[in-house]
Design an enzyme around this catalytic site. Structure first.
Site, PDB file in Angstrom:
ATOM      1  N   GLY A  50       0.777  -1.356   0.001  1.00 45.97           N
ATOM      2  CA  GLY A  50       0.076   0.079   0.121  1.00 45.97           C
ATOM      3  C   GLY A  50       0.916   1.239   0.113  1.00 45.97           C
ATOM      4  N   LYS A  76      -4.290  -8.127  -9.504  1.00 46.11           N
ATOM      5  CA  LYS A  76      -5.105  -9.115 -10.196  1.00 46.11           C
ATOM      6  C   LYS A  76      -5.838  -8.517 -11.237  1.00 46.11           C
ATOM      7  CE  LYS A  76      -3.952 -11.785  -6.577  1.00 46.11           C
ATOM      8  NZ  LYS A  76      -2.900 -12.859  -6.794  1.00 46.11           N
ATOM      9  N   ILE A  92     -13.334  -4.378 -16.430  1.00 44.95           N
ATOM     10  CA  ILE A  92     -13.703  -3.223 -16.200  1.00 44.95           C
ATOM     11  C   ILE A  92     -15.164  -3.332 -16.907  1.00 44.95           C
ATOM     12  CG2 ILE A  92     -13.556  -0.804 -16.367  1.00 44.95           C
ATOM     13  CD1 ILE A  92     -10.581  -1.285 -16.172  1.00 44.95           C
ATOM     14  N   ASN A  95      -4.552   3.371 -13.615  1.00 49.82           N
ATOM     15  CA  ASN A  95      -3.577   2.763 -12.828  1.00 49.82           C
ATOM     16  C   ASN A  95      -2.039   3.556 -13.185  1.00 49.82           C
ATOM     17  OD1 ASN A  95      -2.265   0.352 -12.019  1.00 49.82           O
ATOM     18  ND2 ASN A  95      -1.508  -0.145 -14.097  1.00 49.82           N
ATOM     19  N   HIS A 122       1.923   2.916 -13.844  1.00 46.86           N
ATOM     20  CA  HIS A 122       2.969   1.777 -14.095  1.00 46.86           C
ATOM     21  C   HIS A 122       4.366   2.342 -14.111  1.00 46.86           C
ATOM     22  CE1 HIS A 122       4.508  -1.906 -15.952  1.00 46.86           C
ATOM     23  NE2 HIS A 122       5.070  -1.115 -16.992  1.00 46.86           N
ATOM     24  N   ASP A 128      -1.972  -2.899 -19.375  1.00 45.26           N
ATOM     25  CA  ASP A 128      -0.943  -1.732 -19.219  1.00 45.26           C
ATOM     26  C   ASP A 128      -1.334  -1.175 -20.841  1.00 45.26           C
ATOM     27  OD1 ASP A 128       0.263  -2.135 -16.748  1.00 45.26           O
ATOM     28  OD2 ASP A 128       1.677  -3.329 -17.652  1.00 45.26           O
ATOM     29  N   GLU A 148       6.446   8.771  -9.046  1.00 43.84           N
ATOM     30  CA  GLU A 148       5.210   8.073  -9.096  1.00 43.84           C
ATOM     31  C   GLU A 148       4.312   9.006  -7.923  1.00 43.84           C
ATOM     32  OE1 GLU A 148       4.490   3.788  -8.762  1.00 43.84           O
ATOM     33  OE2 GLU A 148       6.402   3.470  -9.485  1.00 43.84           O
TER      34      GLU A 148
END
Length: 223
Positions: free
Chosen positions: A23, A102, A106, A116, A118, A159, A188
């Site tokens: 997390g 996982k 969607i 997301n 990456h 991705d 990030e």
């Protein structure tokens, strides 16, 4: 289409964060929110792993937690359906994947509403099996001089969805996967809150595979 309507000062943009592990991304978002640098309301955290360390970050911040245990499903379709059902009940406008490992299917009503991040510059070093230190090792093995991170809308391929923004990180001669990962993660921590803020402000417009960032305006999202 951009989301618009209610002034930003009236309400915070409701999101859910999906996690599978430590997390660290969730922790960063919580810190940015608490510092007034991220205009969101984290309505819930959903974990695919009942032992995920990130659940502690959610509990410490008083955020409701739901575990949708992958091991009880082993099938992406019903697993994903339960996750999105929880998001709908909380009127979540954006689903944020934060180290969620996982397969997620969607549904149409969440198209361009799942994001997301990456740890590489998509379309390089991405796809199934490219996660964590594997990505950075692949960058080093290839001899790339630049890497970075990519925030994108998630679709039903790994991705693959439209790119919202990217940040570049140089690869140093003495880098290891761990040192490179640490520097990429610093970017990030800036890029993800920036992208989420743009979406919350209604400044992200998707046209096919292309994402346009609209100029600032006085309105935010509508419920």
């Amino acid at each position: 289409m951009p989301v618009r309507g209610t002034t930003k000062s009236e309400k915070l943009f409701p999101i859910a964060v999906l996690i599978s592990g430590a997390g660290t991304t969730l922790k960063n978002l919580i810190e940015k929110k608490n510092a007034g640098k991220l205009p969101v309301d984290i309505k819930l955290v959903i974990s695919s792993n009942p032992q995920a360390g990130g659940l502690q970050h959610a509990a410490a911040a008083g955020i409701p937690v739901i575990v949708v245990d992958w091991n009880k499903y082993r099938d992406p379709q019903p697993f994903s359906e339960e996750i999105f059902d929880h998001c709908r009940r909380q009127n979540v406008k954006l689903v944020v994947m934060g180290g969620f490992l996982k397969r997620l299917v969607i549904p149409p009503d969440f198209e361009n509403r799942v994001v997301n991040i990456h740890p590489a510059l998509i379309p390089a070093f991405c796809g199934q099996g490219f996660y964590g230190l594997r990505v950075h090792q692949a960058v080093l093995d290839y001899g790339a001089k630049l890497t970075g991170c990519t925030v994108h809308f998630a679709d039903n391929l790994y991705d693959h969805g439209p790119i919202i923004l990217q940040r570049v990180v140089p690869v140093l001669d003495d880098d290891t996967p761990e040192t490179l990962a640490a520097r990429v993660f610093e970017e990030e921590c800036k890029a993800y809150p920036e992208a989420i803020t743009l979406i919350a402000e209604g400044r992200v417009q998707v046209e096919g595979r292309k994402v346009k960032i609209l100029p600032p305006k006085d309105v935010g999202f509508e419920l």
